[in-house]
Write an enzyme that holds these catalytic residues in place. Structure first.
Site, PDB file in Angstrom:
ATOM      1  N   THR A 186      52.054  57.454  69.286  1.00  0.00           N
ATOM      2  CA  THR A 186      51.155  56.319  69.435  1.00  0.00           C
ATOM      3  C   THR A 186      49.709  56.643  69.050  1.00  0.00           C
ATOM      4  O   THR A 186      49.048  55.829  68.395  1.00  0.00           O
ATOM      5  CB  THR A 186      51.203  55.777  70.876  1.00  0.00           C
ATOM      6  OG1 THR A 186      52.551  55.436  71.201  1.00  0.00           O
ATOM      7  CG2 THR A 186      50.336  54.534  71.016  1.00  0.00           C
ATOM      8  N   ARG A 238      56.248  46.428  57.446  1.00  0.00           N
ATOM      9  CA  ARG A 238      55.544  45.281  58.012  1.00  0.00           C
ATOM     10  C   ARG A 238      54.328  45.648  58.844  1.00  0.00           C
ATOM     11  O   ARG A 238      53.467  44.816  59.079  1.00  0.00           O
ATOM     12  CB  ARG A 238      56.531  44.437  58.836  1.00  0.00           C
ATOM     13  CG  ARG A 238      57.632  43.819  57.982  1.00  0.00           C
ATOM     14  CD  ARG A 238      58.537  42.920  58.793  1.00  0.00           C
ATOM     15  NE  ARG A 238      59.283  43.645  59.799  1.00  0.00           N
ATOM     16  CZ  ARG A 238      60.422  44.285  59.553  1.00  0.00           C
ATOM     17  NH1 ARG A 238      60.914  44.306  58.339  1.00  0.00           N
ATOM     18  NH2 ARG A 238      61.064  44.900  60.513  1.00  0.00           N
ATOM     19  N   ASN A 268      48.323  52.192  59.203  1.00  0.00           N
ATOM     20  CA  ASN A 268      47.956  53.229  60.160  1.00  0.00           C
ATOM     21  C   ASN A 268      48.814  54.472  59.916  1.00  0.00           C
ATOM     22  O   ASN A 268      49.871  54.396  59.281  1.00  0.00           O
ATOM     23  CB  ASN A 268      48.047  52.720  61.617  1.00  0.00           C
ATOM     24  CG  ASN A 268      49.469  52.538  62.113  1.00  0.00           C
ATOM     25  OD1 ASN A 268      50.280  53.466  62.105  1.00  0.00           O
ATOM     26  ND2 ASN A 268      49.778  51.326  62.567  1.00  0.00           N
ATOM     27  N   PHE A 269      48.345  55.602  60.418  1.00  0.00           N
ATOM     28  CA  PHE A 269      48.976  56.858  60.030  1.00  0.00           C
ATOM     29  C   PHE A 269      50.388  57.002  60.588  1.00  0.00           C
ATOM     30  O   PHE A 269      51.238  57.644  59.963  1.00  0.00           O
ATOM     31  CB  PHE A 269      48.128  58.056  60.463  1.00  0.00           C
ATOM     32  CG  PHE A 269      48.538  59.332  59.785  1.00  0.00           C
ATOM     33  CD1 PHE A 269      48.340  59.496  58.426  1.00  0.00           C
ATOM     34  CD2 PHE A 269      49.144  60.359  60.491  1.00  0.00           C
ATOM     35  CE1 PHE A 269      48.737  60.659  57.780  1.00  0.00           C
ATOM     36  CE2 PHE A 269      49.542  61.521  59.860  1.00  0.00           C
ATOM     37  CZ  PHE A 269      49.334  61.676  58.503  1.00  0.00           C
ATOM     38  N   ARG A 274      60.338  56.967  51.758  1.00  0.00           N
ATOM     39  CA  ARG A 274      60.030  56.790  50.341  1.00  0.00           C
ATOM     40  C   ARG A 274      59.838  58.097  49.584  1.00  0.00           C
ATOM     41  O   ARG A 274      59.869  58.097  48.347  1.00  0.00           O
ATOM     42  CB  ARG A 274      58.771  55.927  50.203  1.00  0.00           C
ATOM     43  CG  ARG A 274      58.871  54.563  50.875  1.00  0.00           C
ATOM     44  CD  ARG A 274      60.063  53.765  50.401  1.00  0.00           C
ATOM     45  NE  ARG A 274      60.058  52.400  50.949  1.00  0.00           N
ATOM     46  CZ  ARG A 274      60.939  51.463  50.652  1.00  0.00           C
ATOM     47  NH1 ARG A 274      61.949  51.750  49.830  1.00  0.00           N
ATOM     48  NH2 ARG A 274      60.859  50.248  51.183  1.00  0.00           N
TER      49      ARG A 274
END
EC number: 2.1.1.148
Length: 216
Positions: A34, A60, A150-151, A161
């Site tokens: 988180t 998303r 975000n990371f 990917r």
């Protein structure tokens, strides 16, 4: 460094770089990801195909601003450059490497793209709105976009990917993304890797051989 009973400001101002990196590594290993959501990266991605951008937006938890095909005329910049037909076509569309192996297919592909481009121009000249003329543009059409991620999501997207079995174009995008992250933080770029490097085995139906398949 103990952060017990310290304010957020004190933690931020007193934490040394080596301590911060050690903390990040510990959080990563424990699966507490988180905190990684508080770091984000913004990328300008140009001249990828619409096929590739369709894959990108499946992630998303990110923000995308993509070049409009409604308010911009497709190929206007390349057409105004006065370049010859070969360069013009390659400036407008993506050519998959697999096509290069077959000269006859490559010729037919070029003819198909040129026919579509001329029809697009003809539609516009007859007053058809660009938002309707774009219906004939193929998935190989170049597009550009800005992506902010975000990371934590960037790690997840990269784990998928950067796999050798990922489609070649989006894999090349994330290979470039990793290079750009490395320029900012070599430390963080180490966390962008195929998922087999994270879990230690391949859980795809077909393996590239980089890691062994998990024993059932």
């Amino acid at each position: 460094m103990s952060i017990t009973n310290k304010s957020i400001f004190d933690v931020y101002s007193e934490l040394k770089e080596d301590e911060a990196q050690d903390l990040v590594k510990r959080l990563y290993k424990m699966g507490h990801h988180t905190p990684f959501e508080h770091a984000s990266f913004t990328f300008g991605i140009e001249n990828i195909s619409r096929s590739c951008s369709h894959q990108l937006v499946r992630h998303r938890i990110a923000s995308f601003t993509q070049k409009s095909q409604r308010y911009t005329r497709f190929g206007a910049k390349a057409l105004a450059s006065g370049s010859d037909k070969r360069v013009e076509i390659e400036d407008l569309y993506v050519f998959p490497p697999s096509f290069q192996k077959h000269s006859s297919i490559l010729t037919k592909y070029r003819d198909y793209l040129e026919l579509g481009r001329r029809l697009y121009e003809d539609l516009l000249s007859k007053g058809v709105p660009a938002e309707d003329a774009r219906y004939i543009l193929p998935n190989s059409t170049h597009t550009s976009l800005v992506m902010t991620m975000n990371f934590r999501e960037l790690m997840h997207a990269s784990s998928l990917r950067l796999c050798q079995r990922a489609q070649w174009e989006i894999r090349s995008v994330f290979e470039e993304i990793k290079k750009r992250v490395f320029e900012v933080s070599p430390f963080l770029s180490e966390f962008l890797c195929p998922k087999c490097e994270i879990i230690g085995y391949c859980n795809e139906e077909k393996s590239c051989g980089r890691k062994p398949k998990k024993e059932s």
